[in-house]
Motif scaffolding. Structure first.
Motif, PDB file in Angstrom:
ATOM      1  N   ALA A 102       0.807  -1.221   0.000  1.00 16.04           N
ATOM      2  CA  ALA A 102       0.000   0.000   0.000  1.00 16.04           C
ATOM      3  C   ALA A 102       0.838   1.269   0.000  1.00 16.04           C
ATOM      4  O   ALA A 102       0.281   2.365  -0.010  1.00 16.04           O
ATOM      5  N   ASN A 103       2.162   1.171   0.028  1.00 11.88           N
ATOM      6  CA  ASN A 103       2.997   2.370   0.033  1.00 11.88           C
ATOM      7  C   ASN A 103       2.791   3.226  -1.206  1.00 11.88           C
ATOM      8  O   ASN A 103       3.008   4.437  -1.171  1.00 11.88           O
ATOM      9  N   ILE A 104       2.374   2.594  -2.293  1.00 10.05           N
ATOM     10  CA  ILE A 104       2.156   3.363  -3.519  1.00 10.05           C
ATOM     11  C   ILE A 104       1.031   4.372  -3.349  1.00 10.05           C
ATOM     12  O   ILE A 104       0.976   5.381  -4.044  1.00 10.05           O
ATOM     13  N   ASP A 105       0.148   4.104  -2.411  1.00  9.26           N
ATOM     14  CA  ASP A 105      -0.956   5.032  -2.179  1.00  9.26           C
ATOM     15  C   ASP A 105      -0.482   6.352  -1.591  1.00  9.26           C
ATOM     16  O   ASP A 105      -1.250   7.322  -1.526  1.00  9.26           O
ATOM     17  N   ARG A 106       0.749   6.409  -1.134  1.00 10.62           N
ATOM     18  CA  ARG A 106       1.280   7.660  -0.598  1.00 10.62           C
ATOM     19  C   ARG A 106       1.646   8.651  -1.700  1.00 10.62           C
ATOM     20  O   ARG A 106       1.844   9.842  -1.418  1.00 10.62           O
ATOM     21  N   LEU A 107       1.759   8.176  -2.929  1.00 11.77           N
ATOM     22  CA  LEU A 107       2.089   9.080  -4.033  1.00 11.77           C
ATOM     23  C   LEU A 107       0.922  10.004  -4.324  1.00 11.77           C
ATOM     24  O   LEU A 107      -0.234   9.580  -4.295  1.00 11.77           O
ATOM     25  N   PRO A 108       1.200  11.266  -4.631  1.00 14.02           N
ATOM     26  CA  PRO A 108       0.113  12.196  -4.981  1.00 14.02           C
ATOM     27  C   PRO A 108      -0.489  11.837  -6.332  1.00 14.02           C
ATOM     28  O   PRO A 108       0.096  11.103  -7.128  1.00 14.02           O
ATOM     29  N   ASP A 109      -1.660  12.392  -6.605  1.00 12.46           N
ATOM     30  CA  ASP A 109      -2.384  12.053  -7.836  1.00 12.46           C
ATOM     31  C   ASP A 109      -1.580  12.363  -9.087  1.00 12.46           C
ATOM     32  O   ASP A 109      -1.552  11.572 -10.030  1.00 12.46           O
ATOM     33  N   HIS A 110      -0.922  13.519  -9.107  1.00 11.52           N
ATOM     34  CA  HIS A 110      -0.195  13.890 -10.331  1.00 11.52           C
ATOM     35  C   HIS A 110       0.951  12.928 -10.616  1.00 11.52           C
ATOM     36  O   HIS A 110       1.284  12.659 -11.780  1.00 11.52           O
ATOM     37  N   SER A 111       1.554  12.355  -9.573  1.00  8.15           N
ATOM     38  CA  SER A 111       2.619  11.368  -9.787  1.00  8.15           C
ATOM     39  C   SER A 111       2.051  10.062 -10.319  1.00  8.15           C
ATOM     40  O   SER A 111       2.636   9.419 -11.203  1.00  8.15           O
ATOM     41  N   MET A 112       0.913   9.657  -9.780  1.00 13.36           N
ATOM     42  CA  MET A 112       0.274   8.446 -10.261  1.00 13.36           C
ATOM     43  C   MET A 112      -0.133   8.582 -11.728  1.00 13.36           C
ATOM     44  O   MET A 112       0.049   7.653 -12.529  1.00 13.36           O
ATOM     45  N   ILE A 113      -0.678   9.727 -12.091  1.00 12.28           N
ATOM     46  CA  ILE A 113      -1.073   9.948 -13.481  1.00 12.28           C
ATOM     47  C   ILE A 113       0.141   9.924 -14.399  1.00 12.28           C
ATOM     48  O   ILE A 113       0.093   9.393 -15.508  1.00 12.28           O
ATOM     49  N   GLN A 114       1.253  10.477 -13.913  1.00 13.27           N
ATOM     50  CA  GLN A 114       2.480  10.441 -14.705  1.00 13.27           C
ATOM     51  C   GLN A 114       2.942   9.006 -14.925  1.00 13.27           C
ATOM     52  O   GLN A 114       3.371   8.632 -16.033  1.00 13.27           O
ATOM     53  N   ILE A 115       2.831   8.167 -13.910  1.00 13.93           N
ATOM     54  CA  ILE A 115       3.203   6.757 -14.049  1.00 13.93           C
ATOM     55  C   ILE A 115       2.250   6.057 -15.013  1.00 13.93           C
ATOM     56  O   ILE A 115       2.677   5.319 -15.918  1.00 13.93           O
ATOM     57  N   PHE A 116       0.962   6.305 -14.855  1.00 15.23           N
ATOM     58  CA  PHE A 116      -0.025   5.676 -15.725  1.00 15.23           C
ATOM     59  C   PHE A 116       0.154   6.076 -17.192  1.00 15.23           C
ATOM     60  O   PHE A 116      -0.212   5.326 -18.095  1.00 15.23           O
ATOM     61  N   SER A 117       0.722   7.248 -17.417  1.00 14.39           N
ATOM     62  CA  SER A 117       0.863   7.733 -18.796  1.00 14.39           C
ATOM     63  C   SER A 117       1.802   6.868 -19.630  1.00 14.39           C
ATOM     64  O   SER A 117       1.782   6.925 -20.856  1.00 14.39           O
ATOM     65  N   PHE A 118       2.636   6.058 -18.964  1.00 11.47           N
ATOM     66  CA  PHE A 118       3.571   5.188 -19.686  1.00 11.47           C
ATOM     67  C   PHE A 118       2.976   3.812 -19.983  1.00 11.47           C
ATOM     68  O   PHE A 118       3.617   2.999 -20.644  1.00 11.47           O
ATOM     69  N   LEU A 119       1.777   3.548 -19.504  1.00 11.59           N
ATOM     70  CA  LEU A 119       1.180   2.231 -19.670  1.00 11.59           C
ATOM     71  C   LEU A 119       0.414   2.130 -20.983  1.00 11.59           C
ATOM     72  O   LEU A 119      -0.227   3.090 -21.403  1.00 11.59           O
ATOM     73  N   PRO A 120       0.441   0.956 -21.611  1.00  5.94           N
ATOM     74  CA  PRO A 120      -0.411   0.753 -22.794  1.00  5.94           C
ATOM     75  C   PRO A 120      -1.870   0.675 -22.377  1.00  5.94           C
ATOM     76  O   PRO A 120      -2.194   0.554 -21.188  1.00  5.94           O
ATOM     77  N   THR A 121      -2.739   0.716 -23.350  1.00  5.21           N
ATOM     78  CA  THR A 121      -4.174   0.774 -23.072  1.00  5.21           C
ATOM     79  C   THR A 121      -4.652  -0.397 -22.234  1.00  5.21           C
ATOM     80  O   THR A 121      -5.417  -0.225 -21.280  1.00  5.21           O
TER      81      THR A 121
END
Length: 491
Positions: free
Chosen positions: A112-131
């Protein structure tokens, strides 16, 4: 299962499995009325949130390794063929009586440590994922669901794979993306479904109807699509600039639909804003189809017609009448293109920067002279396999196209060291040179090139009779040059 089994979390289909059902079956505790109401409320909430989430089964086929190992496995989903896959949530801590459940809960707590990341960081990570992976992330929890469907992540849809049901995937994805703007996906600008052999006209109709802001479409290798579907896309997506239909053997031209042509008849020739068009391996494309394309796509700057074997000089004449701003053009392996076609291409003059005429056996020094005389800003020329080109053609080219950076004259047996000397003394910016299978080239010509073209980065002399000393001379003077050769004594 006993009669006192608890409710399954987030299940929407019969036969679904969840951790909570295992917990209920392992204890004799009978839930109170308040607990049953709470569970029912939570089930309803989960059902609402998963109703419109695309199932990974739509992106990964059920029998693919990626699907079996991902969140679409049978231990956490309903039916792999359904519209949705149920999400699994941990039961309340007081119900965690089974040892395996305690271990699972501890593991989840560590992750659950990933939940500590702010939303903008999570969106940045998600931006590298394929559909497909982005759809999987939307099923993890409520926060990830909201983040995964952030409009900024859905400017592009990219699906690949020969077995994927891409028509269905596009339908489900566009339906979800249309929730905030009914019937249209205003944020979607790029759709890449290259290599999806199951794509049909139905999938393209979905794109045409729902994506009016589409700017880029790549459907290379999707040989089941036809002219009608492509016409719909270009007619209903007025901002489309980049279209790749390479390998779509049923596509014979690019045009507006009849309805769009009637509606926009005074200006219909200017309504298709495509600038980049790749029709490589569209074998049935003929001169008449190229005429239609040129008349409708007057803003073309990049056009690739590789292996469109039915194209002739007449088709190129039509092209130059309407499309006068082409910067890159490829007619490789178009065996009916000759020096007359080169005369038409030369009308592009200073606009032309890239030209590929590889394996066009009817082109000789005459055609090269037309290009050299009028297209002085040419940067790239691929003339591999044009056996009619000699040192005279190379001389015209070197003296007029002095900014040439890449030249491929492989398998031109009439080019010798004399032609290389003209290149070396005029094209100082040359970075890539291919002389593969040029039988008349020797080490002397290579040394002249290396002594004058210091920026040379790639040299192909495979199947050439070149000495090791000449290769070492090139390496010594062009330190960044990669030499492709077949001489086992040089390494």
């Amino acid at each position: 299962m006993g009669a006192n089994n608890g409710k399954q979390y987030g299940s929407e289909g019969k036969g679904s499995s969840s951790i909570s059902s295992d917990v209920s079956s392992s204890t004799d505790h009978t839930p109170t009325k308040a607990q049953r109401n709470a569970a029912t409320s939570e089930d309803s909430d989960l059902s609402m949130r998963t109703l419109s989430t695309p199932s990974p089964a739509l992106i990964f086929p059920p029998n693919s390794p990626g699907f079996q190992n991902g969140r679409g496995s049978s231990t956490s989903s309903s039916s792999v063929t359904g519209e949705t896959v149920a999400m699994v949530h941990s039961p309340p801590p007081t119900r965690l009586t089974h040892p395996l459940i305690r271990l699972a809960s501890k593991h989840q707590k560590e992750q659950a440590n990933i939940d500590r990341l702010p939303d903008h960081s999570m969106i940045q990570i998600f931006s590298f994922l394929p559909t497909n992976q982005l759809c999987r992330c939307a099923r993890v929890c409520r926060r990830w669901y909201n983040l995964a469907w952030d409009p900024r992540l859905w400017r592009t849809i990219c699906l690949t794979g020969e077995t994927i049901n891409v028509d269905r995937a596009l339908k489900v994805l566009t339906r979800r993306l249309c929730q905030d703007t009914p019937n249209v996906c205003l944020m979607l600008e790029t759709v890449i479904v290259s290599g999806c052999r199951r794509l049909t006209d139905r999938g393209l109709y979905t794109i045409a109807q729902c994506c009016p802001e589409l700017r880029r479409l790549e459907v290379s290798g999707c040989y089941n699509i036809s002219n009608e579907a492509v016409f719909d896309v270009v007619s209903l997506c007025p901002n489309l600039e980049h279209l790749d239909v390479s390998g779509c053997s049923k596509v014979t031209c690019i045009s507006l639909t009849r309805e769009a042509s009637i509606k926009l008849s005074p200006l219909h020739g200017k309504q298709i804003s495509i600038r980049y068009l790749d029709m490589t391996d569209c074998f049935v494309l003929e001169d008449e189809g190229l005429h239609t394309i040129a008349a409708h796509c007057t803003q073309l700057t990049h056009l690739y017609l590789r292996r469109c074997v039915r194209i002739t000089d007449e088709g190129l004449r039509y092209l130059m009448i309407y499309c006068t701003s082409i910067k890159e053009l490829s007619v490789s392996d178009c065996r009916f293109v000759s020096d007359f076609g080169m005369r038409e291409i030369a009308k592009l003059e200073s606009h032309l920067r890239y030209l590929s005429i590889a394996h066009c056996g009817r082109i000789t020094d005459v055609g090269i002279r037309y290009i050299a005389k009028y297209c002085s800003k040419l940067r790239y020329l691929n003339a591999r396999g044009c056996e009619g080109i000699t040192d005279h053609g190379v001389e015209y080219l070197a003296k007029n196209c002095t900014k040439l950076k890449s030249l491929d004259i492989g398998k031109c047996p009439l080019v010798s060291d004399t032609g290389l000397e003209f290149l070396a003394l005029n094209c100082f910016n040359l970075k890539r040179l291919s002389l593969k299978s040029c039988e008349s080239i020797t080490g002397h010509g290579l040394q002249i090139v290396a002594a004058n073209c210091f920026d040379l980065q790639m040299l192909n002399v495979q199947d050439c009779e070149v000495s090791v000393d000449a290769l070492r001379f090139v390496k010594r003077h062009c330190k960044r040059c990669i030499i492709e050769h077949t001489n086992p004594a040089f390494f």
